[in-house]
Design a protein around this motif. Structure first.
Motif, PDB file in Angstrom:
ATOM      1  N   TYR A  16       0.673  -1.193   0.088  1.00 14.49           N
ATOM      2  CA  TYR A  16       0.178  -0.179  -0.115  1.00 14.49           C
ATOM      3  C   TYR A  16       0.902   1.305  -0.042  1.00 14.49           C
ATOM      4  CZ  TYR A  16      -3.422   3.322   1.016  1.00 14.49           C
ATOM      5  OH  TYR A  16      -4.241   4.760   1.031  1.00 14.49           O
ATOM      6  N   ASN A  17       0.783   1.910  -1.142  1.00 12.94           N
ATOM      7  CA  ASN A  17       1.553   3.341  -1.304  1.00 12.94           C
ATOM      8  C   ASN A  17       3.001   3.213  -1.035  1.00 12.94           C
ATOM      9  OD1 ASN A  17      -0.649   4.606  -2.200  1.00 12.94           O
ATOM     10  ND2 ASN A  17      -0.956   5.784  -0.120  1.00 12.94           N
ATOM     11  N   GLU A  18       3.668   2.027  -1.615  1.00 11.70           N
ATOM     12  CA  GLU A  18       5.092   1.955  -1.444  1.00 11.70           C
ATOM     13  C   GLU A  18       5.794   1.852  -3.052  1.00 11.70           C
ATOM     14  OE1 GLU A  18       6.679   1.395   1.035  1.00 11.70           O
ATOM     15  OE2 GLU A  18       5.084   1.156   2.543  1.00 11.70           O
ATOM     16  N   ASP A  42      -1.728  -5.364  -4.112  1.00 11.28           N
ATOM     17  CA  ASP A  42      -2.088  -3.907  -3.905  1.00 11.28           C
ATOM     18  C   ASP A  42      -3.187  -3.545  -3.397  1.00 11.28           C
ATOM     19  OD1 ASP A  42      -1.602  -1.211  -4.065  1.00 11.28           O
ATOM     20  OD2 ASP A  42      -1.838  -0.895  -6.317  1.00 11.28           O
ATOM     21  N   SER A  45      -3.504   1.309  -3.682  1.00 17.16           N
ATOM     22  CA  SER A  45      -2.340   2.464  -3.581  1.00 17.16           C
ATOM     23  C   SER A  45      -2.715   3.640  -4.540  1.00 17.16           C
ATOM     24  CB  SER A  45      -1.022   2.115  -4.025  1.00 17.16           C
ATOM     25  OG  SER A  45      -0.624   0.960  -3.186  1.00 17.16           O
ATOM     26  N   THR A  49       2.057   2.781  -6.993  1.00 14.08           N
ATOM     27  CA  THR A  49       2.355   1.687  -6.718  1.00 14.08           C
ATOM     28  C   THR A  49       1.963   0.412  -7.902  1.00 14.08           C
ATOM     29  OG1 THR A  49       2.631   2.262  -4.453  1.00 14.08           O
ATOM     30  CG2 THR A  49       2.461  -0.181  -5.057  1.00 14.08           C
TER      31      THR A  49
END
Length: 68
Positions: A16-18, A42, A45, A49
Motif C-alpha cells: 500500500y503506497n510503496e 496492492d 495505492s 505503486t
C-alpha cells in the motif's frame, strides 16, 4: 518416503503506497536461495505503486498481481 517435488516458497506481499520502496523489497525476496513464487497484493495505492507492480509483472518479476 520423501516427496520428490522440490520445495517452493510462496510469498504473498501486501503493498500500500510503496512506489518508492516496493522494487527493493521484491529484489530482497528474490535473493532468498529458494524456488520462490511471488504474489503481490496492492490494496488501493494512490501513489503509483500499481504502475510499478504492473511493470514488474509484465517483466516477469512478479508471478501474480492482485489489485484492489
Amino acid at each position: 518416503m520423501s516427496d520428490p517435488r522440490p520445495l517452493r516458497l510462496t510469498v504473498i506481499m501486501p503493498v500500500y503506497n510503496e512506489a518508492a520502496t516496493v522494487e527493493t523489497a521484491i529484489q530482497r525476496v528474490w535473493r532468498v536461495p529458494l524456488d520462490v513464487e511471488l504474489i503481490c497484493v496492492d490494496d488501493g495505492s494512490s501513489d503509483g505503486t500499481a504502475d510499478v507492480l504492473g511493470r514488474l509483472e509484465s517483466d516477469g518479476v512478479i508471478d501474480r498481481l492482485i489489485v484492489h
